[in-house]
Design an enzyme around this catalytic site. Structure first.
Site, PDB file in Angstrom:
ATOM      1  N   ARG A  65      48.297  11.750  -0.628  1.00 31.50           N
ATOM      2  CA  ARG A  65      48.582  10.399  -1.145  1.00 31.50           C
ATOM      3  C   ARG A  65      50.045  10.260  -1.552  1.00 31.50           C
ATOM      4  O   ARG A  65      50.596  11.143  -2.222  1.00 31.50           O
ATOM      5  CB  ARG A  65      47.693  10.106  -2.353  1.00 31.50           C
ATOM      6  CG  ARG A  65      47.998   8.794  -3.033  1.00 31.50           C
ATOM      7  CD  ARG A  65      47.036   8.515  -4.149  1.00 31.50           C
ATOM      8  NE  ARG A  65      47.165   9.424  -5.253  1.00 31.50           N
ATOM      9  CZ  ARG A  65      48.037   9.288  -6.258  1.00 31.50           C
ATOM     10  NH1 ARG A  65      48.873   8.274  -6.272  1.00 31.50           N
ATOM     11  NH2 ARG A  65      48.054  10.164  -7.230  1.00 31.50           N
ATOM     12  N   ARG A 100      54.562  15.030  -2.392  1.00 33.30           N
ATOM     13  CA  ARG A 100      53.958  15.879  -3.416  1.00 33.30           C
ATOM     14  C   ARG A 100      53.423  17.217  -2.914  1.00 33.30           C
ATOM     15  O   ARG A 100      53.525  18.227  -3.598  1.00 33.30           O
ATOM     16  CB  ARG A 100      52.763  15.123  -3.989  1.00 33.30           C
ATOM     17  CG  ARG A 100      52.918  14.868  -5.413  1.00 33.30           C
ATOM     18  CD  ARG A 100      51.827  13.999  -5.890  1.00 33.30           C
ATOM     19  NE  ARG A 100      52.467  12.966  -6.685  1.00 33.30           N
ATOM     20  CZ  ARG A 100      51.821  12.035  -7.317  1.00 33.30           C
ATOM     21  NH1 ARG A 100      50.516  11.957  -7.224  1.00 33.30           N
ATOM     22  NH2 ARG A 100      52.463  11.167  -8.030  1.00 33.30           N
ATOM     23  N   HIS A 157      45.131  16.735  -9.373  1.00 33.17           N
ATOM     24  CA  HIS A 157      45.473  15.409  -9.874  1.00 33.17           C
ATOM     25  C   HIS A 157      44.670  14.295  -9.226  1.00 33.17           C
ATOM     26  O   HIS A 157      44.310  13.321  -9.881  1.00 33.17           O
ATOM     27  CB  HIS A 157      46.965  15.205  -9.607  1.00 33.17           C
ATOM     28  CG  HIS A 157      47.536  13.934 -10.129  1.00 33.17           C
ATOM     29  ND1 HIS A 157      47.505  13.600 -11.460  1.00 33.17           N
ATOM     30  CD2 HIS A 157      48.171  12.906  -9.492  1.00 33.17           C
ATOM     31  CE1 HIS A 157      48.106  12.429 -11.631  1.00 33.17           C
ATOM     32  NE2 HIS A 157      48.503  11.987 -10.450  1.00 33.17           N
ATOM     33  N   HIS A 166      49.285  17.684  -8.490  1.00 32.43           N
ATOM     34  CA  HIS A 166      50.532  17.082  -8.975  1.00 32.43           C
ATOM     35  C   HIS A 166      51.479  18.235  -9.261  1.00 32.43           C
ATOM     36  O   HIS A 166      51.091  19.209  -9.910  1.00 32.43           O
ATOM     37  CB  HIS A 166      50.283  16.257 -10.240  1.00 32.43           C
ATOM     38  CG  HIS A 166      51.436  15.367 -10.586  1.00 32.43           C
ATOM     39  ND1 HIS A 166      52.628  15.852 -11.053  1.00 32.43           N
ATOM     40  CD2 HIS A 166      51.583  14.026 -10.514  1.00 32.43           C
ATOM     41  CE1 HIS A 166      53.457  14.837 -11.253  1.00 32.43           C
ATOM     42  NE2 HIS A 166      52.850  13.718 -10.932  1.00 32.43           N
ATOM     43  N   GLU A 220      59.776   7.490  -6.856  1.00 36.86           N
ATOM     44  CA  GLU A 220      58.979   8.725  -6.947  1.00 36.86           C
ATOM     45  C   GLU A 220      58.989   9.445  -5.603  1.00 36.86           C
ATOM     46  O   GLU A 220      59.464   8.902  -4.610  1.00 36.86           O
ATOM     47  CB  GLU A 220      57.548   8.389  -7.395  1.00 36.86           C
ATOM     48  CG  GLU A 220      57.509   7.871  -8.828  1.00 36.86           C
ATOM     49  CD  GLU A 220      56.112   7.571  -9.332  1.00 36.86           C
ATOM     50  OE1 GLU A 220      55.135   7.950  -8.676  1.00 36.86           O
ATOM     51  OE2 GLU A 220      56.021   6.937 -10.394  1.00 36.86           O
TER      52      GLU A 220
END
Ligand code: SIN
Length: 550
Positions: A386, A289, A351, A237, A113
């Site tokens: 994060r 992200r 998110h 997100h 990811e």
């Protein structure tokens, strides 16, 4: 006489359940949850749990990726703990029988990811959260000394504020709890109270979070006297399904897991059909992200688009169906989109709450006997952004640490002394409250808070917008507290009060950070990242002498 400790766990996601399992080895556990027991953000997690378990990987590499994503604000010791103890916690889940996806050779499959330089995300296809939640719940149901109160919502933590003879407000003795169906409030005493109530994504109108994510734990802890850290860092997100009014209001934005980009899905501008991430970062679709979400936002704004495309249709159709069964099935059946043939329209959606209740490495808050674990807590592992799939991991690691710490700290002498003091706690006082007559005045506030958070406290911020938002919020919050003090308590009212407080804390934190870092991007300070910037801490306000307080 040996005392058996009583633990009160508020919330039923991965952190609360894992804590409850551990603590139940040593005492009685009550889990309180606002809705059905599996209605937690955990259930909605798709991608997985990051852990350096592959032969090509090690915790040091995971540590480095976490720090880079965190934009210079992670607590390095907390991250060390996360990446090392995380390996052990995930191994424990595997040993207990958690069904992570394996290849034909029987070996664990590791996904990749955004922000990860290695494949290290363990998962169950694209519905990892749902699997973990039901796996842990099965274990919980097998325990006789774990009681679950569903449809119960905490009104207030029971602290020394509530003693007939008032103390100095440092100890928590459980909580006042509303039975949502009957409307009755009772005092649930506990030797140790653990907030595991998740994040606050519902403070925004477009979020992947379920309706229960109203920041209750953060608001409860702050009102009881805890410090709150780094609330300006709300994570968007990058890829939630762009819907255009196809679902009833309040439905969580459907997530399109980052693991899809890990398997080669490409972000494209629908106007030009161009893969645009190449313009923004060398890791392209797998950049951290915050960078991907801001890149999408920039494309949307520049070209006046409603969405961008995420395209995996170039991959083999059976591969896509096998790896992403939840997304494939949901989009085909509910939205008539065949992801093996056509691109998916996506937009960023709120998110994850990276900030929260300030805790130490054992999950201890500022108040005695009060712990916070999982998304509600700020352990320092996420910093300014994060890293993907570190959230379920954090829930496991810090739940295990809190349980270990509490069990060690729980001496008979201490428990006897808490219980003696707790005898003086009063029952909930409803005096001077009545049923609401003008609920519409307040229900409007839900919409107003969310829309001003979206417009003024979104992906891109400025001092002007934040100040305007805070002025509005102060007025709305005052109205809510006035209404709250006069009105019989209900779930909606509790959630609204919590949401408004969390929105205020977020804006106050955002105004304190005069730089752009990670998820916090200010147009007034676009390139400006101060080398030594520290955490943003909001000190609590105390409200002595009142039964109901804001
Ligand atoms: C995802 O599957 O993209 C979400 C995983 C996460 O939030 O860590």
């Amino acid at each position: 006489m040996t005392q058996i400790p009583h633990y009160l766990v508020i919330g039923s996601g991965i952190a609360g359940l894992f804590f409850a399992l551990k603590a139940s080895e040593h005492g009685y556990v009550t889990i309180v949850t606002k809705d059905a027991v599996d209605n937690a953000a955990t259930t909605y997690a798709q991608g997985g749990i990051a852990a350096a378990l592959g032969t090509w990987d090690n915790p040091q590499k995971h540590f480095e990726d976490t720090l880079i994503a965190g934009a210079g604000l992670c607590d390095e010791k907390a991250v060390e703990i996360l990446v090392h103890e995380g390996v052990r916690c995930v191994e424990e889940l595997i040993d207990l029988g958690m069904p992570f996806t394996r290849g034909k050779d029987g070996k664990l499959h590791f996904g990749r990811e955004g922000g990860h330089n290695e494949s290290r995300v363990l998962h169950d296809h694209d519905h990892t959260g749902r699997s973990v939640e039901s796996f842990l719940l099965k274990k919980i149901y097998a325990k006789k000394n774990i009681r679950i109160l569903t449809k119960h919502c905490v009104v207030e933590l029971a602290s020394e504020h509530h003693l007939k003879e008032r103390g100095n407000s440092t100890v928590v003795f459980g909580a006042y709890i509303l039975d949502v169906l009957s409307g009755k409030i009772h005092l649930e005493k506990a030797d140790f109270t653990v907030l595991a109530s998740g994040g606050a994504g519902r403070v925004y109108p477009v979020t992947t979070n379920p309706p229960v994510s109203t920041g209750d734990g953060i608001a409860l802890a702050y009102r009881a006297g805890c410090r709150i850290r780094n609330m300006e860092f709300f994570q968007f997100h990058p890829t939630a399904l762009a819907l255009k009014g196809k679902n009833p209001p309040g439905t969580p934005a459907f997530l399109i897991t980052e693991a899809m980009r890990g398997e080669g899905a490409i972000l494209k501008n629908p106007k030009t059909n161009r893969a645009f991430m190449v313009d923004y970062h060398e890791m392209r679709e797998l950049a951290p992200r915050d960078i991907v979400a801001r890149a999408i936002d920039a494309e949307l704004k520049r070209d006046g688009l409603d969405y961008v495309y995420l395209d995996i249709s170039h991959k083999d159709a059976s591969f896509v169906r096998e790896h992403f069964p939840l997304i494939y099935g949901t989009l085909k059946e509910k939205y008539n989109i065949d992801i093996t043939q056509e691109p998916i329209p996506v937009v960023p959606a709120v998110h994850y709450t990276c900030g929260g209740v300030l805790v130490d490495y054992e999950g201890k808050t500022d108040l005695e006997n009060l712990y916070a674990i999982g998304e509600v807590a700020s352990t320092g592992v996420h910093g300014g952004n994060r890293l993907a799939s570190n959230s379920l991991l954090e829930g496991l690691v810090f739940a295990a640490r809190a349980a270990k710490h509490i069990v060690r700290a729980a001496s008979d002498t201490k428990i006897n002394s808490y219980r003696k003091t707790a005898q003086n706690l009063g029952e909930w006082d409803h005096t001077n409250t009545k049923n609401p007559e003008e609920w519409v005045l307040v229900s409007h506030d839900f919409k107003e808070i969310r829309s001003l958070m979206w417009d003024y406290v979104g992906i891109v911020r400025s001092t002007l917008r934040l100040e305007r938002a805070l002025r509005r919020l102060d007025v709305i919050y005052g109205e809510i507290i006035d209404f709250y003090n006069r009105t019989v308590i209900s779930l909606d009212l509790l959630e609204l009060r919590n949401l408004a407080l969390v929105a205020q804390l977020t804006i106050r934190s955002a105004l304190k950070r005069k730089e752009s870092r990670g998820l916090h991007f200010m147009t007034d300070y676009p390139e400006h990242r101060e080398p030594s910037r520290a955490d943003t801490i909001i000190e609590p306000r105390h409200f002595p002498g009142k039964k109901h307080y804001g």
